[in-house]
Motif scaffolding. Sequence first.
Motif, PDB file in Angstrom:
ATOM      1  N   ALA A 257      27.220  19.998  -3.952  1.00  0.00           N
ATOM      2  CA  ALA A 257      27.113  21.067  -2.962  1.00  0.00           C
ATOM      3  C   ALA A 257      28.473  21.304  -2.312  1.00  0.00           C
ATOM      4  CB  ALA A 257      26.086  20.687  -1.903  1.00  0.00           C
ATOM      5  N   GLU A 258      28.880  22.570  -2.215  1.00  0.00           N
ATOM      6  CA  GLU A 258      30.126  22.867  -1.513  1.00  0.00           C
ATOM      7  C   GLU A 258      29.952  22.631  -0.025  1.00  0.00           C
ATOM      8  OE1 GLU A 258      31.458  26.780  -2.643  1.00  0.00           O
ATOM      9  OE2 GLU A 258      32.136  26.072  -4.592  1.00  0.00           O
ATOM     10  N   ASN A 259      28.717  22.823   0.455  1.00  0.00           N
ATOM     11  CA  ASN A 259      28.413  22.669   1.870  1.00  0.00           C
ATOM     12  C   ASN A 259      26.928  22.333   1.962  1.00  0.00           C
ATOM     13  OD1 ASN A 259      27.723  23.042   4.526  1.00  0.00           O
ATOM     14  ND2 ASN A 259      28.703  25.043   4.724  1.00  0.00           N
ATOM     15  N   GLY A 260      26.604  21.156   2.465  1.00  0.00           N
ATOM     16  CA  GLY A 260      25.211  20.721   2.527  1.00  0.00           C
ATOM     17  C   GLY A 260      24.337  21.632   3.370  1.00  0.00           C
ATOM     18  N   ASN A 261      24.950  22.428   4.232  1.00  0.00           N
ATOM     19  CA  ASN A 261      24.178  23.333   5.086  1.00  0.00           C
ATOM     20  C   ASN A 261      23.736  24.597   4.363  1.00  0.00           C
ATOM     21  OD1 ASN A 261      24.174  21.856   7.491  1.00  0.00           O
ATOM     22  ND2 ASN A 261      26.298  22.462   7.871  1.00  0.00           N
ATOM     23  N   THR A 262      24.342  24.868   3.223  1.00  0.00           N
ATOM     24  CA  THR A 262      23.967  26.089   2.508  1.00  0.00           C
ATOM     25  C   THR A 262      24.200  25.886   1.013  1.00  0.00           C
ATOM     26  OG1 THR A 262      24.428  28.445   2.232  1.00  0.00           O
ATOM     27  CG2 THR A 262      26.149  27.150   3.317  1.00  0.00           C
ATOM     28  N   VAL A 263      23.172  25.334   0.372  1.00  0.00           N
ATOM     29  CA  VAL A 263      23.258  24.989  -1.050  1.00  0.00           C
ATOM     30  C   VAL A 263      22.477  26.033  -1.846  1.00  0.00           C
ATOM     31  CG1 VAL A 263      22.823  23.217  -2.783  1.00  0.00           C
ATOM     32  CG2 VAL A 263      23.310  22.549  -0.410  1.00  0.00           C
ATOM     33  N   PRO A 264      23.143  26.764  -2.718  1.00  0.00           N
ATOM     34  CA  PRO A 264      22.406  27.766  -3.503  1.00  0.00           C
ATOM     35  C   PRO A 264      21.494  27.107  -4.532  1.00  0.00           C
ATOM     36  CG  PRO A 264      24.709  27.690  -4.189  1.00  0.00           C
ATOM     37  CD  PRO A 264      24.580  26.751  -3.028  1.00  0.00           C
TER      38      PRO A 264
ATOM     39  N   GLN B  61      13.466  27.643  16.147  1.00  0.00           N
ATOM     40  CA  GLN B  61      13.218  29.078  15.995  1.00  0.00           C
ATOM     41  C   GLN B  61      13.773  29.543  14.661  1.00  0.00           C
ATOM     42  OE1 GLN B  61      14.706  31.942  18.860  1.00  0.00           O
ATOM     43  NE2 GLN B  61      13.944  33.573  17.523  1.00  0.00           N
ATOM     44  N   ILE B  62      12.860  29.760  13.737  1.00  0.00           N
ATOM     45  CA  ILE B  62      13.299  30.168  12.401  1.00  0.00           C
ATOM     46  C   ILE B  62      12.564  31.433  11.966  1.00  0.00           C
ATOM     47  CG2 ILE B  62      13.731  27.758  11.745  1.00  0.00           C
ATOM     48  CD1 ILE B  62      11.218  27.998   9.885  1.00  0.00           C
TER      49      ILE B  62
ATOM     50  N   MET C  13       8.681  29.876   4.769  1.00  0.00           N
ATOM     51  CA  MET C  13       9.965  29.181   4.915  1.00  0.00           C
ATOM     52  C   MET C  13       9.897  28.084   5.969  1.00  0.00           C
ATOM     53  SD  MET C  13      11.841  32.804   4.715  1.00  0.00           S
ATOM     54  CE  MET C  13      13.475  32.416   5.236  1.00  0.00           C
ATOM     55  N   GLU C  14      10.621  26.994   5.692  1.00  0.00           N
ATOM     56  CA  GLU C  14      10.717  25.853   6.602  1.00  0.00           C
ATOM     57  C   GLU C  14      12.144  25.793   7.155  1.00  0.00           C
ATOM     58  OE1 GLU C  14       8.072  24.098   7.275  1.00  0.00           O
ATOM     59  OE2 GLU C  14       6.740  24.871   5.691  1.00  0.00           O
ATOM     60  N   PRO C  15      12.371  24.899   8.117  1.00  0.00           N
ATOM     61  CA  PRO C  15      13.736  24.817   8.687  1.00  0.00           C
ATOM     62  C   PRO C  15      14.822  24.403   7.688  1.00  0.00           C
ATOM     63  CG  PRO C  15      12.139  23.798  10.163  1.00  0.00           C
ATOM     64  CD  PRO C  15      11.404  24.086   8.887  1.00  0.00           C
ATOM     65  N   ALA C  16      14.432  23.926   6.509  1.00  0.00           N
ATOM     66  CA  ALA C  16      15.447  23.556   5.507  1.00  0.00           C
ATOM     67  C   ALA C  16      16.037  24.767   4.797  1.00  0.00           C
ATOM     68  CB  ALA C  16      14.849  22.599   4.476  1.00  0.00           C
ATOM     69  N   ILE C  17      15.529  25.964   5.111  1.00  0.00           N
ATOM     70  CA  ILE C  17      16.207  27.172   4.615  1.00  0.00           C
ATOM     71  C   ILE C  17      17.443  27.393   5.492  1.00  0.00           C
ATOM     72  CG2 ILE C  17      16.012  29.691   4.433  1.00  0.00           C
ATOM     73  CD1 ILE C  17      14.503  28.346   2.199  1.00  0.00           C
TER      74      ILE C  17
ATOM     75  N   MET D  59      18.453  30.158  12.303  1.00  0.00           N
ATOM     76  CA  MET D  59      17.466  29.217  11.762  1.00  0.00           C
ATOM     77  C   MET D  59      17.551  27.860  12.483  1.00  0.00           C
ATOM     78  SD  MET D  59      15.665  30.815   9.377  1.00  0.00           S
ATOM     79  CE  MET D  59      14.990  29.752   8.096  1.00  0.00           C
ATOM     80  N   GLU D  60      17.285  27.918  13.782  1.00  0.00           N
ATOM     81  CA  GLU D  60      17.359  26.697  14.597  1.00  0.00           C
ATOM     82  C   GLU D  60      16.259  25.740  14.145  1.00  0.00           C
ATOM     83  OE1 GLU D  60      19.870  26.277  17.011  1.00  0.00           O
ATOM     84  OE2 GLU D  60      19.085  24.267  16.638  1.00  0.00           O
ATOM     85  N   THR D  61      16.645  24.526  13.758  1.00  0.00           N
ATOM     86  CA  THR D  61      15.696  23.628  13.085  1.00  0.00           C
ATOM     87  C   THR D  61      14.704  22.954  14.021  1.00  0.00           C
ATOM     88  OG1 THR D  61      17.191  21.753  13.357  1.00  0.00           O
ATOM     89  CG2 THR D  61      17.397  23.050  11.321  1.00  0.00           C
TER      90      THR D  61
END
Lengths: 108, 128, 542
Positions: free
Chosen positions: B45-52, A46-47, A65-69, A30-32
């Motif tokens: 968040a445990e990790n800002g890159n992957t927040v459930p 590239q997402i 979906m947006e890059p924030a996924i 999920m390259e933003t």
Amino acid sequence: MSDVRPRIRLPRSANAGDVIEVKTLISHNMETGLRRDGSGNEIPRQIINRFTCEYAGKLVLDVTMEPAISANPYMEFDVKVDESADFVFTWYDDDGSVYSETQSFEVS
Amino acid sequence: GLGVAAVAMVPGAAIASAVDDAISAFTGGASVTDGGVTIDAPEIAENGNTVPIAIEAPGATEILLLAAGNPTPGVAKFGFGEGAATSRAATRIRLGGTQDVVAIAKMADGSFARGAVEVKVTIGGCGG
Amino acid sequence: GNWSKLSAQQALTQDDLLRFDTFGNVSLIHITDIHAHLKPIWFREPEWNIGVGGVAGKPPHVVGKDFIEMFNLTPGSPEAYALTYVDFEALGRTYGRMGGMDRVATVVNAIRADRPEALLLDGGDTWHGSMTSFLTKGQDVVNVMNKLGVEAMTSHWEWTFGQDRVRDIVADLPFPFLGQNIFDNEWNEPSDEFEPYTWFERGGVKIAVIGQAFPYMPIANPGWKFPDFSFGIRESRMQEMVDEVRAQGAELVVVLSHNGFDVDRQMAGRVTGIDVVLTGHTHDALPEPVIVGETLLIASGSHGKFVTRLDLDVRDGRMMGFRHKLIPIFADVITPDPEMATLIDAERAPFKDQLEEVIGHTDSLLYRRGNFNGTWDDLICEAIMEERDTEIAMSPGVRWGASLLPGDAITREDIHSVTSMTYGQCYRTEMTGEFLKVVLEDVADNIFNPDPYFQQGGDMVRIGGLGYRVDVSAPVNQRISDMTLLSTGEAIDPERNYVVGGWASVNPETEGPQIWDVVESHIRKIGRVALEPNTSVQVAGL
Ligand SMILES: [Mn+2]
Ligand SMILES: [Mn+2]
């Protein structure tokens, strides 16, 4: 992307008419489009931009979906399984690739 | 221990207008009522890159998910089809810092509802 | 002098410490946050333990003379020495060191002699915190706790040995390693590797013990060491677990928790059906339970300094009454259990020379515990600035680590007591003044956020070379002001880069010498430690 791999998690069993929780993952970074490489060049976005799920030919979920996924996009949702049928999961990549996975599900 | 670099955040006013714009684009300018949308997220968040994040709005046909403090607020739009048993979905999102996560639900009757929850994203540290 | 020591010890006996009128039909024994301290130590309780919002002024946010008054202790008594910082040095010389797992074994065995079915529960932060536990990856402590007869535990710093080491140890543990909030990261489901709860039948009572691991594991500690797992408070699942065990006939529901006291207090007020929360993580020692609704909260201190005995009368599926004692482990008063003493010495034997080597001496009281800089941290920050040539130093606000009295030798083991960890690299880097403020604000919010669920249970990051003012009642990002570079007296410039050293970074790529080597090198150079009082932090908003 070479190593894109979908994974699906379904309950082991269900009765007709049950609501089941479906979980999916697909390996994808999920390259933003906001990052730069070591030489300062922008790394192009590239997402996975869309995900769909169908069950028994009916649309369950359609996600834009947006890059924030996060990387390795995860989706979880609920499906009422009235009959044994196929799940069809589809992921759409910015690069035009389409990844699809079909899983049949038996109800008792 | 002190870790990661400072998170990218944009000024408050710019955020507000980007969020408003995203909401207007979704609602077509219709009014939005508070409540009726549940957002389930960790306190920190445990990790800002992957927040459930889990969102649920009974009766919704679509839910728009926004991260109000990210440089661009859009996260995802969930459309629930006739095969969906509930108007609920869960995913994992990137948050650039402590901020509100906002969900706007479009109900079957065309009305709109809003929910929001603050998620704290911390540099990380130590403890007891 | 010697006479006063003798008379004080004559006044205090093992029988006094163990005296307990057996009550009801169930006994719980609670120990927590041992931090691998197997031998007796000095441990000075905090001078600063600020409570914000609704918990201001409530235990455990009461220290010193206020604590003595609140709990009706006699100033200068053994209890006042054990539970507060007041006159610590003088009383320490009178009453001696505390803890030692061989003494704890004596106490546990005595309780079991009185109540054979007493249930021994360990609140975690057990395997980490000493030189021997570092060198044996926790095995020395595991062997000691197995011999002690622990019957269930939960966890925090255990995970810093890495998930594979945790799995290895747990595979051989003769008791469950509990955590209802330990989740599988991949599918966001309760982990099937660790049980949420376990069952005991004691005194005819069906007891469920639910575990609660430290909720903020990947935030407070390096998540890359346990990437398969997620934690969190997971209050709603806690309620589900309580309801589940009640439905299965639990007559007594005990939560063995590593949430930290304020988080537990809030959880106990929101989750119904818990009889007892055995709290941990925040290292508080309270001579009486705190009662929230119908739930007892027990706080048993840290470092083996105390053992809690809690007797309960459980009838018709209800907790009808309790009797409680926080037993202080006075090392000179309680006879060591010979078998445990032999085991501990055997575990230490391979490392004895390294452990006991004298590195220097201290003329200052060295301690850590408290919301702001302790003298140990001042010394560590000084070592970082000298040895790594930095303008500013940062030391994590952890609550573990023993104290030393003025005149004591500093051994290598003493240095490890306040520095041991699996990510001890002492980094040297540059940070802007703006980023330094972000760091201080971030940590301050982890401690002074008025919602306990946002508190991670540590203390403020310790700073060398930089002074600041903190308003503990201000909102997030507005607590820190007046940041000053102490070497020049100039205000910190948000735009300027400062050379900063520190340790315990949660980043995987951190480079540098181990912090204990940095501190050892510094102490060797100065020979004797003599610290000036630290006035670099101004506290407001109390
Ligand atoms: Mn601890
Ligand atoms: Mn802890």
